[in-house]
Design a protein around this motif. Sequence first.
Motif, PDB file in Angstrom:
ATOM      1  N   CYS A  15      -2.949   8.878  -5.057  1.00 32.60           N
ATOM      2  CA  CYS A  15      -2.758   8.698  -3.615  1.00 32.60           C
ATOM      3  C   CYS A  15      -3.877   9.344  -2.801  1.00 32.60           C
ATOM      4  CB  CYS A  15      -1.436   9.331  -3.187  1.00 32.60           C
ATOM      5  SG  CYS A  15       0.036   8.441  -3.701  1.00 32.60           S
ATOM      6  N   ASP A  16      -4.002   8.883  -1.564  1.00 37.88           N
ATOM      7  CA  ASP A  16      -4.731   9.602  -0.520  1.00 37.88           C
ATOM      8  C   ASP A  16      -3.745  10.532   0.180  1.00 37.88           C
ATOM      9  OD1 ASP A  16      -7.214   8.194  -0.828  1.00 37.88           O
ATOM     10  OD2 ASP A  16      -6.317   6.510   0.237  1.00 37.88           O
ATOM     11  N   ARG A  17      -4.268  11.571   0.829  1.00 30.99           N
ATOM     12  CA  ARG A  17      -3.443  12.434   1.677  1.00 30.99           C
ATOM     13  C   ARG A  17      -3.994  12.363   3.093  1.00 30.99           C
ATOM     14  NH1 ARG A  17      -1.619  18.717   0.419  1.00 30.99           N
ATOM     15  NH2 ARG A  17      -0.158  18.907   2.168  1.00 30.99           N
ATOM     16  N   TYR A  18      -3.113  12.126   4.048  1.00 32.31           N
ATOM     17  CA  TYR A  18      -3.554  11.897   5.429  1.00 32.31           C
ATOM     18  C   TYR A  18      -2.385  12.155   6.377  1.00 32.31           C
ATOM     19  CZ  TYR A  18      -1.239   7.529   4.191  1.00 32.31           C
ATOM     20  OH  TYR A  18      -0.324   6.611   3.737  1.00 32.31           O
ATOM     21  N   PHE A  19      -2.671  12.198   7.646  1.00 32.70           N
ATOM     22  CA  PHE A  19      -1.649  12.409   8.664  1.00 32.70           C
ATOM     23  C   PHE A  19      -1.396  11.125   9.440  1.00 32.70           C
ATOM     24  CE2 PHE A  19      -2.520  16.807   7.831  1.00 32.70           C
ATOM     25  CZ  PHE A  19      -1.334  17.467   8.146  1.00 32.70           C
ATOM     26  N   GLN A  25       1.195  12.792   4.898  1.00 36.86           N
ATOM     27  CA  GLN A  25       1.579  11.654   4.074  1.00 36.86           C
ATOM     28  C   GLN A  25       0.780  11.594   2.776  1.00 36.86           C
ATOM     29  OE1 GLN A  25       3.813   9.184   5.260  1.00 36.86           O
ATOM     30  NE2 GLN A  25       4.108  10.188   7.224  1.00 36.86           N
ATOM     31  N   HIS A  26       1.384  10.984   1.751  1.00 42.45           N
ATOM     32  CA  HIS A  26       0.698  10.581   0.528  1.00 42.45           C
ATOM     33  C   HIS A  26       0.886   9.077   0.402  1.00 42.45           C
ATOM     34  CE1 HIS A  26       0.390  14.747  -1.119  1.00 42.45           C
ATOM     35  NE2 HIS A  26       1.454  14.914  -0.369  1.00 42.45           N
ATOM     36  N   GLY A  27      -0.187   8.337   0.100  1.00 43.80           N
ATOM     37  CA  GLY A  27       0.001   6.894   0.014  1.00 43.80           C
ATOM     38  C   GLY A  27      -1.155   6.165  -0.644  1.00 43.80           C
ATOM     39  N   ALA A  28      -0.871   4.906  -1.029  1.00 44.62           N
ATOM     40  CA  ALA A  28      -1.869   3.988  -1.585  1.00 44.62           C
ATOM     41  C   ALA A  28      -1.592   2.607  -1.027  1.00 44.62           C
ATOM     42  CB  ALA A  28      -1.806   3.980  -3.111  1.00 44.62           C
ATOM     43  N   LYS A  29      -2.625   1.814  -0.835  1.00 46.79           N
ATOM     44  CA  LYS A  29      -2.469   0.482  -0.249  1.00 46.79           C
ATOM     45  C   LYS A  29      -1.717  -0.450  -1.199  1.00 46.79           C
ATOM     46  CE  LYS A  29      -6.707   0.850   2.467  1.00 46.79           C
ATOM     47  NZ  LYS A  29      -8.092   0.356   2.637  1.00 46.79           N
ATOM     48  N   HIS A  30      -0.923  -1.323  -0.601  1.00 44.36           N
ATOM     49  CA  HIS A  30      -0.112  -2.241  -1.394  1.00 44.36           C
ATOM     50  C   HIS A  30      -0.973  -3.216  -2.189  1.00 44.36           C
ATOM     51  CE1 HIS A  30       3.323  -4.516  -2.675  1.00 44.36           C
ATOM     52  NE2 HIS A  30       2.832  -5.619  -2.163  1.00 44.36           N
ATOM     53  N   LEU A  66      -4.607   4.861 -15.613  1.00 40.25           N
ATOM     54  CA  LEU A  66      -4.767   5.396 -14.270  1.00 40.25           C
ATOM     55  C   LEU A  66      -5.621   4.463 -13.427  1.00 40.25           C
ATOM     56  CD1 LEU A  66      -5.588   9.149 -15.037  1.00 40.25           C
ATOM     57  CD2 LEU A  66      -3.461   8.283 -14.033  1.00 40.25           C
ATOM     58  N   LEU A  67      -5.196   4.276 -12.176  1.00 39.40           N
ATOM     59  CA  LEU A  67      -6.002   3.555 -11.185  1.00 39.40           C
ATOM     60  C   LEU A  67      -6.414   4.540 -10.102  1.00 39.40           C
ATOM     61  CD1 LEU A  67      -7.079   0.835  -9.956  1.00 39.40           C
ATOM     62  CD2 LEU A  67      -4.972   0.823  -8.620  1.00 39.40           C
ATOM     63  N   PHE A  68      -7.716   4.586  -9.832  1.00 34.76           N
ATOM     64  CA  PHE A  68      -8.266   5.412  -8.767  1.00 34.76           C
ATOM     65  C   PHE A  68      -8.726   4.458  -7.667  1.00 34.76           C
ATOM     66  CE2 PHE A  68      -8.611   7.658 -12.724  1.00 34.76           C
ATOM     67  CZ  PHE A  68      -8.236   8.958 -12.417  1.00 34.76           C
ATOM     68  N   PRO A  69      -7.944   4.303  -6.603  1.00 33.87           N
ATOM     69  CA  PRO A  69      -8.236   3.264  -5.611  1.00 33.87           C
ATOM     70  C   PRO A  69      -9.278   3.688  -4.584  1.00 33.87           C
ATOM     71  CG  PRO A  69      -6.205   4.377  -5.038  1.00 33.87           C
ATOM     72  CD  PRO A  69      -6.674   4.986  -6.339  1.00 33.87           C
ATOM     73  N   GLY A  70      -9.624   2.746  -3.728  1.00 33.28           N
ATOM     74  CA  GLY A  70     -10.468   3.048  -2.588  1.00 33.28           C
ATOM     75  C   GLY A  70      -9.701   3.859  -1.562  1.00 33.28           C
TER      76      GLY A  70
END
Length: 261
Positions: A15-19, A25-30, A66-70
């Motif tokens: 995930c990315d970590r962002y506000f 938040q922690h999240g990854a694009k669908h 493992l997937l390391f996304p953009g």
Amino acid sequence: MSAEKPGRPLVGVVCDRYFIGEHDQHGAKHSYVRALMFNANVSPVLIPASREIEAAEPYLDGVSGLLFPGGASNVEAHRYGGETGRDILADPDRDHVALNLMRAAAARGMPMLAICRGFQEMNVAFGGTLHADIQASGLSQDHLEDLAEDLPTRYRYRHDVELTPAGMLSTLAHAQCVRVNSLHRQGVDMLAPRLVVEARAPDGLIEAYRLNGHDFALGVQWHPEVMTQHDPLSRSIFEAFGASCRRYRQAARPATDHHEG
């Protein structure tokens, strides 16, 4: 995270970590989740980005890839000995988790697919360096993202890449040159010793590589996850990744079954 059960292999997505407002938040694009489910035929699980995570092993014990996304952020310059002080969005929590996971997964021979930011992380993880800003370094502006454009326009094909003869990507593409949709500010400067070039842009910038000696550990600078419906190479990348995850799980399953019994 518990060990996998029979069915689709589990694949961890960093995930990315962002506000959003005041919420952390922690999240990854669908788009990454969808490509894993429908093209790689695996079950994605999200791995949070936090510097409080001290060990990679509990996560690696539960997945087969493992997937390391953009992401919107960039790898911090101090991670690769670069200049600090640039006004570029960073995500130190993701850096911490991604780099540790990548090195530990490589030691196990676990399949990895690294896209855009993940591609840059792969080079840093194994000892390479980055251009913090490819435009400032005198490279082509074709790689940069225009946030004023809508998403379909933003993710259009940008330029060609020349594929390494007899490489993994040229074999999947059945071609030596393909068009890609690169969007990035950072780029490879010094290539890590363990990485083998798979593709270059017309300006010479490295756009894909693989980790030498692994069944599947591929990094691409572009965004195949948004192109799988109509681009054969994008689809083939995810299919090959999923096949490698199934091979990895099958090889590990006898030990897991014995442990559970």
